[in-house]
Design a protein around this motif. Structure first.
Motif, PDB file in Angstrom:
ATOM      1  N   MET A   1       0.863  -1.055  -0.076  1.00 44.03           N
ATOM      2  CA  MET A   1       0.085   0.123   0.009  1.00 44.03           C
ATOM      3  C   MET A   1       0.978   1.443  -0.212  1.00 44.03           C
ATOM      4  O   MET A   1       1.187   1.776   1.177  1.00 44.03           O
ATOM      5  CB  MET A   1      -0.890  -0.076   1.265  1.00 44.03           C
ATOM      6  CG  MET A   1      -2.065   1.041   0.971  1.00 44.03           C
ATOM      7  SD  MET A   1      -3.769   0.455   1.901  1.00 44.03           S
ATOM      8  CE  MET A   1      -4.807   1.630   1.089  1.00 44.03           C
ATOM      9  N   ASP A   2       1.348   1.610  -1.153  1.00 44.41           N
ATOM     10  CA  ASP A   2       2.030   2.919  -1.477  1.00 44.41           C
ATOM     11  C   ASP A   2       1.968   3.440  -2.761  1.00 44.41           C
ATOM     12  O   ASP A   2       1.144   2.858  -3.698  1.00 44.41           O
ATOM     13  CB  ASP A   2       3.395   2.659  -1.053  1.00 44.41           C
ATOM     14  CG  ASP A   2       4.292   1.651  -1.801  1.00 44.41           C
ATOM     15  OD1 ASP A   2       3.538   1.123  -2.980  1.00 44.41           O
ATOM     16  OD2 ASP A   2       5.104   0.649  -1.160  1.00 44.41           O
ATOM     17  N   SER A   3       2.276   4.478  -2.992  1.00 43.56           N
ATOM     18  CA  SER A   3       2.275   5.326  -4.221  1.00 43.56           C
ATOM     19  C   SER A   3       2.770   4.556  -5.330  1.00 43.56           C
ATOM     20  O   SER A   3       2.264   4.563  -6.534  1.00 43.56           O
ATOM     21  CB  SER A   3       2.633   6.882  -4.107  1.00 43.56           C
ATOM     22  OG  SER A   3       1.938   7.478  -3.153  1.00 43.56           O
TER      23      SER A   3
ATOM     24  N   SER B   1       3.095   1.545  -5.985  1.00 46.49           N
ATOM     25  CA  SER B   1       2.159   0.432  -6.213  1.00 46.49           C
ATOM     26  C   SER B   1       1.031   1.116  -7.070  1.00 46.49           C
ATOM     27  O   SER B   1       0.739   0.306  -8.179  1.00 46.49           O
ATOM     28  CB  SER B   1       1.508  -0.224  -5.017  1.00 46.49           C
ATOM     29  OG  SER B   1       2.347  -1.149  -4.424  1.00 46.49           O
ATOM     30  N   VAL B   2       0.394   2.154  -6.922  1.00 43.35           N
ATOM     31  CA  VAL B   2      -0.406   2.901  -7.858  1.00 43.35           C
ATOM     32  C   VAL B   2       0.276   3.115  -9.262  1.00 43.35           C
ATOM     33  O   VAL B   2      -0.401   3.035 -10.231  1.00 43.35           O
ATOM     34  CB  VAL B   2      -0.987   4.066  -7.235  1.00 43.35           C
ATOM     35  CG1 VAL B   2      -1.680   4.969  -8.166  1.00 43.35           C
ATOM     36  CG2 VAL B   2      -1.679   3.872  -5.814  1.00 43.35           C
TER      37      VAL B   2
ATOM     38  N   ASP C   1       0.376   6.445   4.632  1.00 43.42           N
ATOM     39  CA  ASP C   1       0.550   5.535   3.325  1.00 43.42           C
ATOM     40  C   ASP C   1      -0.855   5.183   2.882  1.00 43.42           C
ATOM     41  O   ASP C   1      -1.028   5.287   1.574  1.00 43.42           O
ATOM     42  CB  ASP C   1       1.277   4.311   4.011  1.00 43.42           C
ATOM     43  CG  ASP C   1       2.833   4.456   4.209  1.00 43.42           C
ATOM     44  OD1 ASP C   1       3.530   5.553   3.745  1.00 43.42           O
ATOM     45  OD2 ASP C   1       3.211   3.957   5.195  1.00 43.42           O
TER      46      ASP C   1
ATOM     47  N   THR D   1      -1.937   6.536  -0.728  1.00 44.46           N
ATOM     48  CA  THR D   1      -2.096   5.673  -1.871  1.00 44.46           C
ATOM     49  C   THR D   1      -3.499   5.796  -2.409  1.00 44.46           C
ATOM     50  O   THR D   1      -3.771   5.725  -3.963  1.00 44.46           O
ATOM     51  CB  THR D   1      -2.053   3.975  -1.362  1.00 44.46           C
ATOM     52  OG1 THR D   1      -0.748   4.008  -0.718  1.00 44.46           O
ATOM     53  CG2 THR D   1      -2.142   3.127  -2.334  1.00 44.46           C
TER      54      THR D   1
END
Length: 622
Positions: free
Chosen positions: A349-351, A353-354, A391, A395
């Protein structure tokens, strides 16, 4: 004797999904049934569409059939209509490739992935005309073996198996089959089944329950687990492959839609984040990954050999691979004309991953899935999740800003030290995400919540804790239902009775074998399927065997208690697990493996297994 085509056709006329049992799929391997070949039935104790989605099964099928002297075929649990048809026609359960009955194989190898499939194992053996109990089998019957995560506490089903393969199976399974082949061709005087099993214990990672004796204290706890004779190791060490082997380039293309209907490529094994509830994160240590070139070549060959236009990059945490962004970009460039879709089944769960999700969903946009696990920072620290409130919201903000309208979140309830306030924290997170999404997207967004109940697992820091009571769980489920009645929010949760049974079988001892057997005899089948699970059968089986299920789930275990799975050495030291448990109670976090080595013991275990080879040369670990 093989099942004839005509007989098979008569059977299939009476079942709902005949393609589960026909075989003959693209890339399946059918070898001559030659007496010179050692024959392995790879058995998955669930339906075809679930078993064919299991990556490990495909790896072992490819590895064994790659050797001329071996033969591997598949068999899955027949659905209730097919079981009825087999019993009525007096036809044994058979393999897909050549339709030989189970009892015609030299080895039957079960994959144990989920405790609620245990009665299916007994059903498959019975349908295959193989004696259920290891002690009842003679030299004429196949060896019945098992591997997979369920073998890390094999005690509840120990009496049904001749041996367990502990750890990663790619090497040890081939060693076991070779040893059996050599044994069959040898001129030994004593060729009894017991002598063969004794011989196989010399292979590291092989656990033969018949050579150990478990004793119990008056209070029902285990007092000792000891070898019965000389030459048997006091503990069985798991096998670890030093580097991930060749990726199957021609995986079987199923004949019907399966759960994960795409090609799958394992890019990485293990996870170094150290979540304290996660068994996989402990038992699959250390982290090893494939090179980008190897992964890209596998994508090219798999797409060419299967016709799939979707490839899943499988691991416990896909975004941790150091070259993941470059792999995605290059794979899409190479297959732009095929509109290749890449799926990442497990994202942090972090940017970042986006950003990865944005890259892989240029061709097809679906929802985003993340797992915050707990509703408050206090509880996320207890479980060592390693993410903050910032976080989470950074996200989801990035997801909405990049065009997503649908997000799925996984949470758990019943975690150690959890309070009602922690559950209310889940409500607060969802409410803020809804507001955030409406503000950014200028319309209602959809938030799907999957709420699982925490189950203690062997070889984790939480192996000593009890299962939360039904009363507590149902109250906390009600908190969520009462406070999340919003349009666009969909809530699902795990069934209490299934959780209860899973917890018992996850942390139980050998006495549970009689309960499993009695439940099966009373008709228990497909306990993981809501339409077939009948918990009263299990409660009656406990009562008839004189065992109290609360003994297994309702009491915390003492630090010095001998646990039923202590016979298994996973390489992670018990002292480390206890230390992590105490840090959890103090709400202290522990850095992940990529930040600093926590000396859990896995590197020493591997170096010992490989007789002094340097593990640092084989994977990244500070």
């Amino acid at each position: 004797m093989q099942i004839s085509e005509k007989r098979l056709e008569r059977l299939l006329m009476s079942v709902q999904k005949p393609s589960r049992y026909t075989g003959g799929e693209w890339n399946s391997v059918t070898k001559e049934w030659d007496d010179k070949r050692l024959k392995l039935a790879l058995a998955y104790p669930d339906t075809y569409e679930i078993g064919m989605s299991n990556l490990g099964l495909g790896i072992l099928y490819d590895r064994v059939n790659g050797r001329e002297e071996f033969l591997a075929e598949r068999v899955f649990a027949p659905w209730v209509d097919m079981e009825e048809a087999l019993r009525e026609a007096d036809v044994p359960l058979f393999s897909l490739e050549t339709r030989h009955p189970l009892n015609a194989f030299d080895v039957i190898g079960f994959s144990l992935q989920y405790e609620l499939t245990y009665t299916n194992i007994l059903n498959m053996l019975d349908l295959g005309r193989v004696p259920l109990f290891a002690k009842e089998r003679t030299c004429k019957e196949p060896l019945v073996i098992a591997g997979g995560s369920g073998t890390y506490n094999p005690a509840p089903v120990a009496e049904f198996f001749d041996l367990f393969v502990i750890g990663e199976g790619e090497e040890v399974l081939l060693e076991l089959l070779k040893a059996m082949g050599d044994w069959q061709n040898s001129t030994r005087v004593d060729k009894s089944r017991r002598a063969l099993l004794k011989h196989l214990t010399s292979i590291q990672g092989i656990y033969v329950p018949a050579f150990y004796e478990t004793s119990y204290n008056p209070d029902g706890t285990v007092s000792s687990i000891t070898p019965k004779e000389q030459g048997i190791p006091p503990r069985v060490c798991k096998r670890i492959v030093p580097e991930l082997g060749p990726i199957p380039k021609e995986p079987i293309v199923p004949s019907m839609r399966v759960i994960h209907d795409r090609a799958a490529i394992e890019i990485q094994r293990g996870c170094g984040h150290g979540c304290r509830f996660c068994q996989a994160g402990m038992i699959y240590r250390p982290v090893r990954w494939r090179t980008g070139d190897e992964i890209l070549q596998a994508i090219d060959e798999t797409v060419a050999n299967t016709g799939y236009n979707e490839v899943g990059l499988a691991s416990l945490s896909s975004s941790d691979h150091p070259d993941i962004a470059q792999i995605i970009c290059e794979a899409q460039r190479r297959h732009r004309d095929k509109t290749l879709t890449i799926s990442l089944p497990s994202l942090r769960m972090d940017s970042f991953s986006v950003e990865l999700a944005k890259m892989v969903q240029e061709t097809r946009r679906t929802g985003l899935t993340f797992a915050p696990e707990a509703g408050t920072q206090r509880l996320r620290d207890v479980i060592n999740k390693g993410i903050t409130k910032e976080d989470i919201f950074q996200t989801t903000e990035a997801a909405f800003e990049n065009g997503w309208d649908r997000i799925k979140l996984y949470f758990m309830i019943g975690l150690p030290t959890e309070t009602d306030e922690d559950v209310q924290g889940i409500v607060d997170i969802v409410q803020r995400i809804r507001s955030q999404g409406k503000r950014i997207r200028n319309r209602r967004v959809h938030v799907n919540l999957s709420i699982a109940t925490f189950v203690p697992k062997a070889h984790t820091p939480f192996q000593w804790v009890s299962l939360a009571s039904r009363q507590v769980i149902e109250r906390r489920q009600q908190i969520l239902m009462d406070n999340l009645r919003f349009r666009g929010v969909h809530l699902s949760w795990s069934d209490w009775d299934e959780t209860w049974l899973e917890a018992i079988l996850s942390t139980g001892d050998e006495r549970l074998g009689a309960v499993v057997h009695r439940a099966w005899r009373s008709g228990a089948r497909f306990d993981a399927w809501n339409e077939h699970f009948q918990p009263e059968r299990w409660r009656e089986a406990f009562a008839q065997e004189g065992l109290d299920p609360d003994f297994y789930v309702s009491r915390p275990r003492a630090r010095d208690e001998i646990l039923p799975w202590d016979i298994i050495d996973v390489g992670v030291r018990r002292q480390f697990l206890w230390h992590e448990y105490q840090r959890a109670l103090k709400e202290k976090t522990t850095p992940g493996c990529s930040q600093s080595c926590q000396h859990c013991g896995i590197l020493r275990a591997f170096a010992t297994e490989r007789q002094g080879l340097s593990p640092e040369a084989m994977w990244q670990c500070p």
